[in-house]
Structure formats: C-alpha cells, structure tokens
Design an enzyme around this catalytic site. Structure first.
Site, short mmCIF file in Angstrom:
data_model
loop_
_atom_site.label_atom_id
_atom_site.label_comp_id
_atom_site.label_asym_id
_atom_site.label_seq_id
_atom_site.Cartn_x
_atom_site.Cartn_y
_atom_site.Cartn_z
N SER A 98 -39.87 5.27 3.79
CA SER A 98 -40.80 5.00 3.61
C SER A 98 -42.07 5.19 2.52
CB SER A 98 -41.37 7.06 4.69
OG SER A 98 -42.30 7.43 4.89
N ASP A 134 -41.77 2.81 15.46
CA ASP A 134 -42.83 2.83 14.04
C ASP A 134 -43.66 2.45 13.67
OD1 ASP A 134 -42.71 3.93 11.84
OD2 ASP A 134 -41.05 3.14 11.22
#
Length: 273
Positions: A145, A202
């Site tokens: 991330s 995602d």
C-alpha cells in the site's frame, strides 16, 4: 505464471506484513506469527510513529533471503483511497539532497515524498550499519500500500547513496501510482529487479488516476484468482497495461474496485501484523 515462481514473493510478502507491527515488536522480533514465520532475522534499525511517519525497519535475514531487508508500513485503504482521489494532489520534484542527479522532469506525489523524507536518512544509516556488520551487498526493499510507494522511492533513493556493486530487489504489494511519466521511465531504466504485485480488483493500484498525470512503471505481477494454493498470476508487460488480466484493465474506474482485495491474499499471505 507458475506457482513455483510465485513462491519467490511469499517471503517478501511476509516481510511487508511485519512492517505493520510496532517498532518495539519488530526490534525484538516478537510480533507473533508473522515474526515466527521468519526466524533468524537480526534487526539493525527501526523507526516511525505509524502516523506522520510510517513504521520502517532494517534487518538481516540469514535463513530465507540471505540479504538485508527493508520494510515499510502501509495504511488504512479507505483513508488512502480518499487521499489519492483528492484533486489537490500535486506532483513535485524530489528533494535533490535526497535524490541527487535525478532529471528535472522526474516528479512524484508530494505526500509520498514527504513521508519518505522523514524515514530515508534513518533507513540509510541502518542499511550501512547492516552492510558493515554482515558483509552483505544484497538489499530487499518491501512494502504494501503506502508502504509500497515508500519502498519504490527507497528503490530510487538508496542506490544513489550506496556502493555501486549493491544488488537491489524491490517487491511492492498493492502499491498506488507514485509519480509522473518521467518518474516511471526513470524507474524502468534504473530500478533493477522490481516486482509490483497487485491483487484482483484492488482499487489502490489504479490511483491516483492517469488523467491526473500519474503513471505506473513496468514490472506488474497481477493476481487474477486465488482458487488454488497460490492462485493464477499474470505477468503484465509494460507500463499500466490495460489488459483485463492487469490491474489497470481489471479496475477501469473506482466503482469497479473491491477494497477487500487490497490486503491480499498475495499467494497465501494476507498482509497485516
């Protein structure tokens, strides 16, 4: 791609998970199952507060990678998604003191650069200490991330300050776009052994939008399914490949994304301390 190839990313995914643990836990390598799966790691530096500065650590892994490891913490995906959709996001030139010699056309996300700048000096010191203590000239840089974005900036930063015979590997998981086209081109030309791993729907790797001037570098490995032990993975050619088996093609807009895919699983690893 065959499952045997994906096994090479399982250990980096574990190290990216460990970066979510507090520096106190990591310094003593007492972070429960995540640390227990990676026994024999010696830590040479930790830092960050988990808020203004993401947690980070530098260690030496003798048993698995046989290399110095650098891990960077990520953040809450819903908060990161909101930040990456902010129209006030600006691209700016990296600090020349940290990034000497970069072309003037290279720009990166101002917030990522700010976060990276607060950890970079400490990471460099710890890597130098680890290199002197172990004799290792191999460095793995890992993050998930936001931690992936910081890891990629480290992959540009560290080679500018370490001996030229240092060998780098960078594995990022669920990383957002970090910089402009010139930045992506610089990464392709100068960052060796980069694997940018993305998972199904995602949405984070599709942000900030290309229409805002952001571009991914090459090296994407996209997880298409997780129906088997390690799932089906697709090696995406080039930058921001729009094939439906790649992140940019799989999530054409934010509404097509699935936030729960952000944490994995990456192979068999779900990210988090």
């Amino acid at each position: 791609m065959a499952s045997s190839q994906e096994l090479s990313y399982a250990i980096p995914a574990q190290f990216a998970s460990v970066a979510y643990c507090t520096p106190t836990m990591v310094a003593s390598w007492s972070c429960g199952g995540k640390c227990d799966a990676l026994l024999g790691v010696k830590i040479y530096g930790t830092g960050g507060d988990g808020s203004d500065t993401q947690y980070w650590y530098v260690g030496y892994d003798a048993n698995h990678l046989g290399a110095i490891v650098v891990g960077h913490q990520g953040t809450n995906p819903s908060e990161l998604e909101a930040d990456l959709l902010d129209l006030d996001i600006i691209l700016e030139r990296p600090n020349p003191k940290l990034f000497p010699g970069l072309p003037s056309s290279v720009e990166a996300h101002s917030g990522f650069l700010g976060t990276h700048s607060r950890s970079a000096p400490g990471v460099l010191v710890a890597v130098n200490i680890a290199m002197k203590a172990t004799g290792s000239k191999t460095v793995y840089i890992m993050g998930h991330s936001l931690g992936g974005a910081i890891a990629l900036l480290d992959a540009v930063y560290l080679p500018l300050h370490l001996p030229p015979d240092t060998v780098f590997y960078t594995n990022t998981f669920g990383m957002p776009r970090v910089g402009n086209q010139a930045f992506a081109d610089y990464v392709d030309a100068h960052v060796t052994n980069l694997a940018r791993i993305t998972n199904k729907k995602d949405p984070i790797p599709t942000l900030p939008y290309r229409s805002m001037g952001y571009h991914h570098s090459s090296g994407e490995k996209h997880i298409v399914t997780t129906g088997t032990a390690f799932g089906d993975w697709y090696a995406c050619k080039g930058q921001d490949n729009t094939n439906q088996n790649c992140s940019t093609g799989a999530v054409p807009n934010i509404f097509a994304g699935k936030e729960s895919d952000h944490g994995g699983p990456y192979g068999a690893i779900v990210i988090g301390c």
